[in-house]
Design an enzyme around this catalytic site. Sequence first.
Site, PDB file in Angstrom:
ATOM      1  CE  LYS A  34      -6.172   1.830  -0.387  1.00  0.00           C
ATOM      2  NZ  LYS A  34      -6.672   1.857   0.942  1.00  0.00           N
ATOM      3  CE  LYS A  66      -3.643   2.417   2.508  1.00  0.00           C
ATOM      4  NZ  LYS A  66      -4.630   2.370   3.597  1.00  0.00           N
TER       5      LYS A  66
HETATM    6  C1  PBG Z   1      -7.578   3.663   5.425  1.00  0.00           C
HETATM    7  C2  PBG Z   1      -7.902   3.443   4.012  1.00  0.00           C
HETATM    8  C3  PBG Z   1      -7.687   4.313   2.937  1.00  0.00           C
HETATM    9  C4  PBG Z   1      -8.255   3.717   1.826  1.00  0.00           C
HETATM   10  C5  PBG Z   1      -8.781   2.494   2.230  1.00  0.00           C
HETATM   11  N1  PBG Z   1      -8.534   2.320   3.597  1.00  0.00           N
HETATM   12  C6  PBG Z   1      -7.105   5.676   2.872  1.00  0.00           C
HETATM   13  C7  PBG Z   1      -5.804   5.956   3.424  1.00  0.00           C
HETATM   14  O1  PBG Z   1      -4.947   5.090   3.633  1.00  0.00           O
HETATM   15  O2  PBG Z   1      -5.630   7.144   3.697  1.00  0.00           O
HETATM   16  C8  PBG Z   1      -8.289   4.333   0.451  1.00  0.00           C
HETATM   17  C9  PBG Z   1      -9.329   3.824  -0.437  1.00  0.00           C
HETATM   18  C10 PBG Z   1      -9.625   4.666  -1.618  1.00  0.00           C
HETATM   19  O3  PBG Z   1      -8.997   5.706  -1.900  1.00  0.00           O
HETATM   20  O4  PBG Z   1     -10.560   4.292  -2.308  1.00  0.00           O
HETATM   21  N2  PBG Z   1      -6.463   3.063   5.913  1.00  0.00           N
HETATM   22 ZN    ZN Z   2      -5.960   3.969   7.998  1.00  0.00          ZN
END
Ligand code: PBG
Ligand code: ZN
Length: 329
Positions: A247, A194
Site C-alpha cells: 500500500k 505500507k
Molecule cells: C489508517 C489507514 C489509512 C488508510 C487505510 N488505513 C491512512 C493512513 O495510514 O493515514 C489509507 C487508505 C486510502 O488512502 O485509501 N491506518
Molecule cells: Zn492508522
Amino acid sequence: MQQFERHRRLRHSAAMRDLVREHHVRVEDLVYPLFVVEGEGIKEEIPSMPGVYHHSLDRLDEELKEIVSLGIQALLVFGVPAHKDACGSEAYAEDGIVQRAISRIKAAYPNLVVIADTCLCQYTDHGHCGVVKEGYVQNDESLALLARTAVSQARAGADIIAPSNMMDGFVAAIRKALDEAGFAHLPIMSYAVKYASSYYGPFRDAAHSAPQFGDRRTYQMDPANAREGLREAAADVAQGADFLMVKPGLAYMDMVLRLRERFDLPIVVYNVSAEYSMVKAAAANGWLDERLVVMETMVGFKRAGADLIITYHAKDVAGWLKGGNDTCR
Ligand code: PBG
Ligand code: ZN
C-alpha cells in the site's frame, strides 16, 4: 528465412487476443472499502472521493444490497466514531461504531467476507495510529490496544483482521490475543509494506484521521525503500500473517512483484484514495475514459502479482465485469 519474430500474429483479432490473454480480473478479486459513521439517515458523499459515501448504520442496508447484487464478496470496514480520545478507546469499545457495523453486516449477509481495519488513528484525538507520549508514538504500549481492538472486532463477527498501524510486532501481538480469545481460525491480513504516502489524503478526509501534529514517518515506511519492505514482509510472515499487503498500489507495483516472487502467501494491493480521486477528477473533466483506465490499472495489479485488490472502484469494476468485458481492449 525468418529474420525476426512476428509477435503481431497473436494480436490479429479480438478473439485471438482473448485466447492468449495472460491475466484476468474477476469480481472475486475485489475488496470494497466501506465507511460507517454514527448518526441516523446519513448517506453523505465524501467530497474528495466522488461516488464514495459515509453511511450511518440504518442506511447501510441499501449499500450492502447493491454490493451483493454486483457479486462483490469482500468488504473492508472503516469506522468513523463520534468521540475521540488519547487512547482511541472507541476502537475497542464493544458497542463501537465498527463493531456494530460488523455485526449488522454479518447478520444481514453471513456470506460476505468482512475485513476489519485494525488501527487507532480514526479514534485518537491526536490522529496517530498508536499511543503518543512526549510527541512520539509508543510501539509496545500501542500493541496492547491494537490487540484489544482486533479481539473486539473478532467478537463482533469479523472474518479477517487487517492491521494497518505499522507498529513493530503487531502481527504477533494480535495473533496471540486472537488465539487466546478463541479466534485461532481468523486470518490476519497484514498491511506489511505500507509507505508514508501522500496518496492517503482523501482517505484522511473521509475517516477524519489526519494526524494533528507531525506525520506518520516514524512508523510508516520511507517511499524510497524497497529492501526494507522485504524485511517488513518477512517479519510479518514469521509472526504468522496469512495475507501480505502492499500500500499504496500504483507507485509501488514493484513491491507487489517483489513480494509475489519471494513469498507464497496471498498478496493484496491497496489501490488507495488519491489513486481513485485522480482518476475520478480527470474523468469528470473528460480527460480520460474512466472505464478503460480503471480496467487497465486493475489488470496491471494482477499482472504485477496481486491476488486481491482493495479498491474504491470495486462497484464500478464489478458492474463492468457483468457487462462481460473482463479487461481493457
Ligand atoms: C489508517 C489507514 C489509512 C488508510 C487505510 N488505513 C491512512 C493512513 O495510514 O493515514 C489509507 C487508505 C486510502 O488512502 O485509501 N491506518
Ligand atoms: Zn492508522
